[in-house]
Scaffold this motif. Structure first.
Motif, PDB file in Angstrom:
ATOM      1  N   ASP A   4       0.800  -1.238   0.000  1.00  0.00           N
ATOM      2  CA  ASP A   4       0.000   0.000   0.000  1.00  0.00           C
ATOM      3  C   ASP A   4       0.834   1.291   0.000  1.00  0.00           C
ATOM      4  O   ASP A   4       0.428   2.290   0.589  1.00  0.00           O
ATOM      5  CB  ASP A   4      -0.967   0.021   1.187  1.00  0.00           C
ATOM      6  CG  ASP A   4      -1.911  -1.167   1.157  1.00  0.00           C
ATOM      7  OD1 ASP A   4      -2.306  -1.569   0.042  1.00  0.00           O
ATOM      8  OD2 ASP A   4      -2.242  -1.695   2.240  1.00  0.00           O
ATOM      9  N   ILE A   5       2.003   1.293  -0.654  1.00  0.00           N
ATOM     10  CA  ILE A   5       2.772   2.536  -0.734  1.00  0.00           C
ATOM     11  C   ILE A   5       2.707   3.145  -2.131  1.00  0.00           C
ATOM     12  O   ILE A   5       3.112   4.277  -2.335  1.00  0.00           O
ATOM     13  CB  ILE A   5       4.247   2.331  -0.322  1.00  0.00           C
ATOM     14  CG1 ILE A   5       4.950   1.361  -1.271  1.00  0.00           C
ATOM     15  CG2 ILE A   5       4.353   1.878   1.110  1.00  0.00           C
ATOM     16  CD1 ILE A   5       6.457   1.342  -1.108  1.00  0.00           C
ATOM     17  N   HIS A   6       2.215   2.387  -3.108  1.00  0.00           N
ATOM     18  CA  HIS A   6       2.168   2.873  -4.479  1.00  0.00           C
ATOM     19  C   HIS A   6       0.787   3.420  -4.810  1.00  0.00           C
ATOM     20  O   HIS A   6      -0.225   2.894  -4.354  1.00  0.00           O
ATOM     21  CB  HIS A   6       2.525   1.751  -5.451  1.00  0.00           C
ATOM     22  CG  HIS A   6       3.918   1.244  -5.246  1.00  0.00           C
ATOM     23  ND1 HIS A   6       5.028   1.947  -5.632  1.00  0.00           N
ATOM     24  CD2 HIS A   6       4.380   0.113  -4.674  1.00  0.00           C
ATOM     25  CE1 HIS A   6       6.108   1.278  -5.304  1.00  0.00           C
ATOM     26  NE2 HIS A   6       5.745   0.160  -4.719  1.00  0.00           N
ATOM     27  N   PRO A   7       0.722   4.492  -5.621  1.00  0.00           N
ATOM     28  CA  PRO A   7      -0.587   5.033  -6.006  1.00  0.00           C
ATOM     29  C   PRO A   7      -1.341   4.069  -6.921  1.00  0.00           C
ATOM     30  O   PRO A   7      -0.743   3.196  -7.548  1.00  0.00           O
ATOM     31  CB  PRO A   7      -0.242   6.323  -6.757  1.00  0.00           C
ATOM     32  CG  PRO A   7       1.181   6.183  -7.155  1.00  0.00           C
ATOM     33  CD  PRO A   7       1.820   5.250  -6.194  1.00  0.00           C
ATOM     34  N   ASP A   8      -2.642   4.240  -6.989  1.00  0.00           N
ATOM     35  CA  ASP A   8      -3.497   3.406  -7.831  1.00  0.00           C
ATOM     36  C   ASP A   8      -3.142   3.628  -9.300  1.00  0.00           C
ATOM     37  O   ASP A   8      -2.988   4.760  -9.744  1.00  0.00           O
ATOM     38  CB  ASP A   8      -4.956   3.777  -7.571  1.00  0.00           C
ATOM     39  CG  ASP A   8      -5.901   2.946  -8.401  1.00  0.00           C
ATOM     40  OD1 ASP A   8      -5.618   1.754  -8.605  1.00  0.00           O
ATOM     41  OD2 ASP A   8      -6.923   3.491  -8.854  1.00  0.00           O
ATOM     42  N   TYR A   9      -3.011   2.572 -10.059  1.00  0.00           N
ATOM     43  CA  TYR A   9      -2.667   2.611 -11.477  1.00  0.00           C
ATOM     44  C   TYR A   9      -3.912   2.212 -12.249  1.00  0.00           C
ATOM     45  O   TYR A   9      -4.420   1.104 -12.078  1.00  0.00           O
ATOM     46  CB  TYR A   9      -1.513   1.635 -11.717  1.00  0.00           C
ATOM     47  CG  TYR A   9      -0.820   1.759 -13.035  1.00  0.00           C
ATOM     48  CD1 TYR A   9      -0.187   2.936 -13.400  1.00  0.00           C
ATOM     49  CD2 TYR A   9      -0.760   0.685 -13.903  1.00  0.00           C
ATOM     50  CE1 TYR A   9       0.482   3.038 -14.611  1.00  0.00           C
ATOM     51  CE2 TYR A   9      -0.101   0.778 -15.111  1.00  0.00           C
ATOM     52  CZ  TYR A   9       0.523   1.953 -15.458  1.00  0.00           C
ATOM     53  OH  TYR A   9       1.175   2.049 -16.653  1.00  0.00           O
ATOM     54  N   HIS A  10      -4.452   3.101 -13.063  1.00  0.00           N
ATOM     55  CA  HIS A  10      -5.742   2.881 -13.703  1.00  0.00           C
ATOM     56  C   HIS A  10      -5.768   3.485 -15.108  1.00  0.00           C
ATOM     57  O   HIS A  10      -4.815   4.125 -15.532  1.00  0.00           O
ATOM     58  CB  HIS A  10      -6.844   3.499 -12.846  1.00  0.00           C
ATOM     59  CG  HIS A  10      -6.493   4.889 -12.417  1.00  0.00           C
ATOM     60  ND1 HIS A  10      -5.831   5.151 -11.245  1.00  0.00           N
ATOM     61  CD2 HIS A  10      -6.643   6.078 -13.021  1.00  0.00           C
ATOM     62  CE1 HIS A  10      -5.607   6.455 -11.151  1.00  0.00           C
ATOM     63  NE2 HIS A  10      -6.079   7.038 -12.222  1.00  0.00           N
ATOM     64  N   THR A  11      -6.882   3.320 -15.815  1.00  0.00           N
ATOM     65  CA  THR A  11      -7.022   3.800 -17.187  1.00  0.00           C
ATOM     66  C   THR A  11      -7.623   5.203 -17.206  1.00  0.00           C
ATOM     67  O   THR A  11      -8.605   5.477 -16.510  1.00  0.00           O
ATOM     68  CB  THR A  11      -7.936   2.852 -17.988  1.00  0.00           C
ATOM     69  OG1 THR A  11      -7.395   1.534 -17.904  1.00  0.00           O
ATOM     70  CG2 THR A  11      -8.014   3.259 -19.436  1.00  0.00           C
ATOM     71  N   ILE A  12      -7.006   6.120 -18.009  1.00  0.00           N
ATOM     72  CA  ILE A  12      -7.522   7.472 -18.208  1.00  0.00           C
ATOM     73  C   ILE A  12      -7.544   7.771 -19.705  1.00  0.00           C
ATOM     74  O   ILE A  12      -6.916   7.074 -20.500  1.00  0.00           O
ATOM     75  CB  ILE A  12      -6.676   8.544 -17.485  1.00  0.00           C
ATOM     76  CG1 ILE A  12      -5.253   8.603 -18.070  1.00  0.00           C
ATOM     77  CG2 ILE A  12      -6.668   8.329 -15.991  1.00  0.00           C
ATOM     78  CD1 ILE A  12      -4.471   9.834 -17.651  1.00  0.00           C
ATOM     79  N   LYS A  13      -8.266   8.832 -20.085  1.00  0.00           N
ATOM     80  CA  LYS A  13      -8.277   9.287 -21.475  1.00  0.00           C
ATOM     81  C   LYS A  13      -7.432  10.546 -21.572  1.00  0.00           C
ATOM     82  O   LYS A  13      -7.576  11.467 -20.780  1.00  0.00           O
ATOM     83  CB  LYS A  13      -9.693   9.604 -21.932  1.00  0.00           C
ATOM     84  CG  LYS A  13      -9.747  10.002 -23.402  1.00  0.00           C
ATOM     85  CD  LYS A  13     -11.070  10.586 -23.891  1.00  0.00           C
ATOM     86  CE  LYS A  13     -12.293   9.952 -23.396  1.00  0.00           C
ATOM     87  NZ  LYS A  13     -13.512  10.500 -24.005  1.00  0.00           N
ATOM     88  N   VAL A  14      -6.535  10.612 -22.571  1.00  0.00           N
ATOM     89  CA  VAL A  14      -5.697  11.778 -22.813  1.00  0.00           C
ATOM     90  C   VAL A  14      -6.194  12.450 -24.085  1.00  0.00           C
ATOM     91  O   VAL A  14      -6.339  11.797 -25.115  1.00  0.00           O
ATOM     92  CB  VAL A  14      -4.212  11.390 -22.965  1.00  0.00           C
ATOM     93  CG1 VAL A  14      -3.368  12.606 -23.275  1.00  0.00           C
ATOM     94  CG2 VAL A  14      -3.711  10.693 -21.718  1.00  0.00           C
ATOM     95  N   VAL A  15      -6.480  13.776 -24.005  1.00  0.00           N
ATOM     96  CA  VAL A  15      -6.944  14.541 -25.160  1.00  0.00           C
ATOM     97  C   VAL A  15      -5.828  15.488 -25.579  1.00  0.00           C
ATOM     98  O   VAL A  15      -5.391  16.331 -24.802  1.00  0.00           O
ATOM     99  CB  VAL A  15      -8.229  15.331 -24.831  1.00  0.00           C
ATOM    100  CG1 VAL A  15      -8.693  16.108 -26.041  1.00  0.00           C
ATOM    101  CG2 VAL A  15      -9.320  14.397 -24.329  1.00  0.00           C
ATOM    102  N   MET A  16      -5.363  15.319 -26.820  1.00  0.00           N
ATOM    103  CA  MET A  16      -4.275  16.133 -27.359  1.00  0.00           C
ATOM    104  C   MET A  16      -4.814  17.506 -27.781  1.00  0.00           C
ATOM    105  O   MET A  16      -6.015  17.721 -27.827  1.00  0.00           O
ATOM    106  CB  MET A  16      -3.647  15.431 -28.571  1.00  0.00           C
ATOM    107  CG  MET A  16      -3.226  13.999 -28.309  1.00  0.00           C
ATOM    108  SD  MET A  16      -1.690  13.884 -27.457  1.00  0.00           S
ATOM    109  CE  MET A  16      -0.592  13.837 -28.839  1.00  0.00           C
ATOM    110  N   THR A  17      -3.910  18.435 -28.121  1.00  0.00           N
ATOM    111  CA  THR A  17      -4.320  19.790 -28.496  1.00  0.00           C
ATOM    112  C   THR A  17      -5.108  19.821 -29.800  1.00  0.00           C
ATOM    113  O   THR A  17      -5.920  20.716 -30.006  1.00  0.00           O
ATOM    114  CB  THR A  17      -3.097  20.708 -28.650  1.00  0.00           C
ATOM    115  OG1 THR A  17      -2.196  20.139 -29.584  1.00  0.00           O
ATOM    116  CG2 THR A  17      -2.402  20.912 -27.320  1.00  0.00           C
TER     117      THR A  17
END
Length: 74
Positions: A4-17
């Motif tokens: 429990d020392i590492h942050p949660d690793y999950h899926t996100i959406k990245v929107v480019m310029t």
């Protein structure tokens, strides 16, 4: 290794310029969050090789230029 020392690793959406988007895994935000980029490889002069100026967000560049306009006789 400690538990429990590492942050949660999950899926996100990245929107480019340019509006294109992709899904990736990250520790940013929470599951399903959207990360909108201000500068990315499609728009930054270091990657595109162009001489385009970056947007002056918040007037930082103009404030700097005004502050040091007479410095060293320039």
């Amino acid at each position: 290794m400690k538990n429990d020392i590492h942050p949660d690793y999950h899926t996100i959406k990245v929107v480019m310029t340019d509006g294109s988007e992709f899904m990736t895994r990250s520790t940013y935000g929470k599951e399903g969050d959207i990360l909108n980029l201000d500068i990315d490889p499609t728009s930054h002069p270091a990657w595109t090789g162009s001489n385009n100026q970056l947007l002056d967000r918040g007037g930082r560049v103009s404030r700097f230029k005004d502050k040091f306009s007479g410095f060293l006789g320039s």
